[in-house]
Write a protein that holds these residues in place. Structure first.
Motif, PDB file in Angstrom:
ATOM      1  N   GLY A  69     -49.137 -27.532 -15.719  1.00 14.05           N
ATOM      2  CA  GLY A  69     -49.075 -27.415 -14.272  1.00 14.05           C
ATOM      3  C   GLY A  69     -47.738 -27.862 -13.738  1.00 14.05           C
ATOM      4  N   ASP A  70     -47.726 -28.342 -12.522  1.00 15.66           N
ATOM      5  CA  ASP A  70     -46.465 -28.695 -11.876  1.00 15.66           C
ATOM      6  C   ASP A  70     -45.989 -30.101 -12.219  1.00 15.66           C
ATOM      7  OD1 ASP A  70     -46.390 -26.224 -10.611  1.00 15.66           O
ATOM      8  OD2 ASP A  70     -47.558 -26.945  -8.899  1.00 15.66           O
ATOM      9  N   VAL A  71     -46.907 -31.016 -12.465  1.00 11.57           N
ATOM     10  CA  VAL A  71     -46.539 -32.409 -12.728  1.00 11.57           C
ATOM     11  C   VAL A  71     -46.929 -32.750 -14.163  1.00 11.57           C
ATOM     12  CG1 VAL A  71     -46.814 -34.804 -12.028  1.00 11.57           C
ATOM     13  CG2 VAL A  71     -46.908 -32.986 -10.308  1.00 11.57           C
ATOM     14  N   VAL A  72     -45.915 -32.940 -14.995  1.00 15.23           N
ATOM     15  CA  VAL A  72     -46.153 -33.180 -16.424  1.00 15.23           C
ATOM     16  C   VAL A  72     -45.539 -34.523 -16.806  1.00 15.23           C
ATOM     17  CG1 VAL A  72     -45.868 -32.282 -18.764  1.00 15.23           C
ATOM     18  CG2 VAL A  72     -46.049 -30.695 -16.845  1.00 15.23           C
ATOM     19  N   SER A  73     -46.216 -35.252 -17.670  1.00 20.25           N
ATOM     20  CA  SER A  73     -45.698 -36.512 -18.177  1.00 20.25           C
ATOM     21  C   SER A  73     -46.016 -36.605 -19.657  1.00 20.25           C
ATOM     22  CB  SER A  73     -46.322 -37.697 -17.427  1.00 20.25           C
ATOM     23  OG  SER A  73     -47.728 -37.716 -17.622  1.00 20.25           O
ATOM     24  N   ALA A  74     -45.348 -37.513 -20.334  1.00 18.83           N
ATOM     25  CA  ALA A  74     -45.578 -37.673 -21.767  1.00 18.83           C
ATOM     26  C   ALA A  74     -45.450 -39.134 -22.147  1.00 18.83           C
ATOM     27  CB  ALA A  74     -44.576 -36.835 -22.571  1.00 18.83           C
ATOM     28  N   ARG A  75     -46.216 -39.537 -23.156  1.00 23.27           N
ATOM     29  CA  ARG A  75     -46.132 -40.899 -23.673  1.00 23.27           C
ATOM     30  C   ARG A  75     -46.173 -40.836 -25.189  1.00 23.27           C
ATOM     31  NH1 ARG A  75     -50.251 -45.005 -21.465  1.00 23.27           N
ATOM     32  NH2 ARG A  75     -48.614 -46.461 -22.055  1.00 23.27           N
ATOM     33  N   PHE A  76     -45.290 -41.614 -25.804  1.00 24.74           N
ATOM     34  CA  PHE A  76     -45.233 -41.665 -27.258  1.00 24.74           C
ATOM     35  C   PHE A  76     -46.252 -42.670 -27.802  1.00 24.74           C
ATOM     36  CE2 PHE A  76     -40.867 -40.338 -26.129  1.00 24.74           C
ATOM     37  CZ  PHE A  76     -40.767 -39.194 -26.915  1.00 24.74           C
ATOM     38  N   GLU A  77     -46.684 -42.425 -29.037  1.00 24.31           N
ATOM     39  CA  GLU A  77     -47.519 -43.365 -29.808  1.00 24.31           C
ATOM     40  C   GLU A  77     -48.736 -43.844 -29.021  1.00 24.31           C
ATOM     41  OE1 GLU A  77     -47.127 -43.755 -32.908  1.00 24.31           O
ATOM     42  OE2 GLU A  77     -45.141 -42.817 -33.097  1.00 24.31           O
ATOM     43  N   ILE A  78     -49.659 -42.926 -28.823  1.00 24.72           N
ATOM     44  CA  ILE A  78     -50.865 -43.219 -28.056  1.00 24.72           C
ATOM     45  C   ILE A  78     -52.006 -43.603 -29.002  1.00 24.72           C
ATOM     46  CG2 ILE A  78     -52.640 -42.217 -26.578  1.00 24.72           C
ATOM     47  CD1 ILE A  78     -49.988 -42.916 -25.192  1.00 24.72           C
ATOM     48  N   GLU A  79     -52.672 -44.690 -28.680  1.00 21.21           N
ATOM     49  CA  GLU A  79     -53.808 -45.177 -29.461  1.00 21.21           C
ATOM     50  C   GLU A  79     -55.038 -45.289 -28.563  1.00 21.21           C
ATOM     51  OE1 GLU A  79     -52.550 -48.959 -30.837  1.00 21.21           O
ATOM     52  OE2 GLU A  79     -51.042 -48.184 -32.231  1.00 21.21           O
ATOM     53  N   ASP A  80     -56.214 -45.167 -29.165  1.00 17.54           N
ATOM     54  CA  ASP A  80     -57.471 -45.402 -28.461  1.00 17.54           C
ATOM     55  C   ASP A  80     -58.508 -45.801 -29.503  1.00 17.54           C
ATOM     56  OD1 ASP A  80     -59.817 -45.459 -27.054  1.00 17.54           O
ATOM     57  OD2 ASP A  80     -59.530 -43.523 -26.059  1.00 17.54           O
ATOM     58  N   ARG A  81     -58.733 -47.081 -29.624  1.00 16.94           N
ATOM     59  CA  ARG A  81     -59.643 -47.585 -30.659  1.00 16.94           C
ATOM     60  C   ARG A  81     -61.091 -47.145 -30.445  1.00 16.94           C
ATOM     61  NH1 ARG A  81     -57.584 -51.522 -33.979  1.00 16.94           N
ATOM     62  NH2 ARG A  81     -55.533 -52.366 -33.402  1.00 16.94           N
ATOM     63  N   THR A  82     -61.430 -46.768 -29.212  1.00 20.95           N
ATOM     64  CA  THR A  82     -62.821 -46.430 -28.928  1.00 20.95           C
ATOM     65  C   THR A  82     -63.237 -45.079 -29.490  1.00 20.95           C
ATOM     66  OG1 THR A  82     -62.336 -45.372 -26.785  1.00 20.95           O
ATOM     67  CG2 THR A  82     -62.674 -47.763 -26.794  1.00 20.95           C
ATOM     68  N   VAL A  83     -62.279 -44.176 -29.720  1.00 16.97           N
ATOM     69  CA  VAL A  83     -62.631 -42.827 -30.173  1.00 16.97           C
ATOM     70  C   VAL A  83     -63.388 -42.878 -31.491  1.00 16.97           C
ATOM     71  CG1 VAL A  83     -61.729 -40.593 -30.932  1.00 16.97           C
ATOM     72  CG2 VAL A  83     -60.727 -41.737 -28.942  1.00 16.97           C
ATOM     73  N   PHE A  84     -62.868 -43.635 -32.457  1.00 18.08           N
ATOM     74  CA  PHE A  84     -63.490 -43.716 -33.782  1.00 18.08           C
ATOM     75  C   PHE A  84     -64.067 -45.106 -34.076  1.00 18.08           C
ATOM     76  CE2 PHE A  84     -59.986 -40.513 -34.507  1.00 18.08           C
ATOM     77  CZ  PHE A  84     -60.827 -39.398 -34.487  1.00 18.08           C
ATOM     78  N   ASN A  85     -64.179 -45.946 -33.038  1.00 15.19           N
ATOM     79  CA  ASN A  85     -64.669 -47.315 -33.220  1.00 15.19           C
ATOM     80  C   ASN A  85     -63.822 -48.059 -34.255  1.00 15.19           C
ATOM     81  OD1 ASN A  85     -66.431 -49.489 -32.701  1.00 15.19           O
ATOM     82  ND2 ASN A  85     -67.702 -48.971 -34.468  1.00 15.19           N
ATOM     83  N   GLU A  86     -62.498 -47.961 -34.091  1.00 15.21           N
ATOM     84  CA  GLU A  86     -61.554 -48.616 -35.000  1.00 15.21           C
ATOM     85  C   GLU A  86     -61.284 -50.026 -34.479  1.00 15.21           C
ATOM     86  OE1 GLU A  86     -59.036 -44.752 -36.560  1.00 15.21           O
ATOM     87  OE2 GLU A  86     -58.731 -45.426 -34.494  1.00 15.21           O
TER      88      GLU A  86
END
Length: 345
Positions: free
Chosen positions: A141-158
């Motif tokens: 779309g019109d407003v785009v952003s990016a972030r490097f090295e994204i983690e989320d422990r909840t996805v796989f219960n890590e």
């Protein structure tokens, strides 16, 4: 004469066999990884040498110390951005892993910072949008952003250890997020560490999850594979666990699917490990592993090349002058052809 398998082979016949084998090796119709990596090592060494950077004596394509990794980043403001982002997340208790070989001239993380970092700072994601469009994927779309090295422990219960980390996530707040894995000279998608340690025999737990140690400790890989329809009869028919060798690929695809996004492999088109073509059709890990996914998921798993993104950057920068401060050095460092030429710098 020499003996093999209990048979004595005369010297003349042995020489003929060796010559035939060498000729066959030369005539192999697919590119060889060692040729690709050897060329890039030479380019990295020359890049560091031209700038007077201290390097390892035996390996001149690696900077002398890890702390010198900013010298592996073409633009100083990109290196500064990475430092700030890491410090900011540390204050929040959020990880931002910098790779052990970030100071290596062929580091995929450094390559990603060099290619995408300037786009993030300039808020210019049109090159990525145009490459995806050429692949038949409308995104952005019109407003785009990016972030490097994204983690989320909840996805796989890590709950502990290094969680699943995505190299860069690009979002526009409207379309599906892009979960990008960057590969440069790697020879594989990472395998399961439990299998590598010798604590698993590699048998397929598709029909009995309790065979998997990671499932036993609470990781949710197998239930998510099941819920997304990936555990097809073809998976169950294999005696070998696909995650034992291709753990990273399926884990990151699942991560993207769970977050309702698209998985994007950003790879160097000269690296035959992931994608290459020849007389018997497409080869490489990417087409092979995508074929193991159900058809309804395959459209959400995309590959784009570093070369295509770089070409789009250079072509686009001609309109407004952006990116001219780093594209020449990128072409020099990584052996990329500039638009309108057939030679690399």
């Amino acid at each position: 004469s020499w003996t093999t398998g209990g048979w004595r082979i005369p010297s003349k016949e042995r020489g003929a066999m060796q010559t035939s084998s060498r000729n066959r090796a030369i005539s192999w119709p697919y590119p060889r990884h060692e040729d690709f990596e050897s060329e890039l090592r030479g380019r990295a060494a020359a890049f560091f040498r031209a700038r007077g950077y201290p390097v390892r004596k035996k390996y001149p394509f690696i900077l002398a110390d890890w702390e010198q990794w900013p010298s592996n980043i073409i633009l100083g403001n990109v290196a500064a951005y990475v430092r700030r982002e890491k410090e900011h997340r540390a204050e929040q208790g959020i990880g931002f892993p910098l790779h052990h070989y970030l100071h290596h001239g062929l580091s995929s993380q450094a390559m990603l910072f060099n290619l995408v970092g300037p786009l993030v700072l300039e808020n210019d994601f049109e090159p990525i949008r145009s490459v995806l469009a050429a692949k038949g994927t409308a995104w952005g779309g019109d407003v785009v952003s990016a972030r490097f090295e994204i983690e989320d422990r909840t996805v796989f219960n890590e709950a502990y250890g290094q969680p699943t980390s995505v190299d860069v996530v690009v979002s526009d707040g409207a379309s599906s997020d892009l979960f990008v894995e960057a590969k440069f000279v790697e020879r594989e998608f990472g395998g399961c560490s439990v299998f590598k340690r010798g604590d698993c025999d590699g048998r397929n737990p598709s029909e009995r999850f309790s065979l998997c140690y990671l499932h036993h400790i609470g990781r949710t890989y197998w239930p998510l594979l099941q819920s997304h329809g990936i555990l097809t009869p073809a998976w169950s028919a294999s005696p070998v666990c696909p995650l034992s060798v291709y753990y990273q690929f399926f884990r990151e695809v699942l991560f993207a699917l769970h977050r309702n996004g698209l998985f994007v492999l950003l790879h160097d088109e000269r690296n035959p490990t992931f994608c290459c073509s020849g007389p018997d059709g497409d080869r490489g890990l990417f087409p092979f592993l995508v074929a193991m996914l159900p058809p309804e998921i395959r459209s959400r798993v995309i590959s784009i090349s570093v070369q295509d993104v770089f070409q789009a950057v250079v072509t686009g920068s001609g309109r407004d002058g952006r990116h001219k401060d780093w594209t020449g050095a990128f072409a020099e460092k990584y052996g990329m052809p500039l638009p309108g030429t057939t030679k690399t710098t």
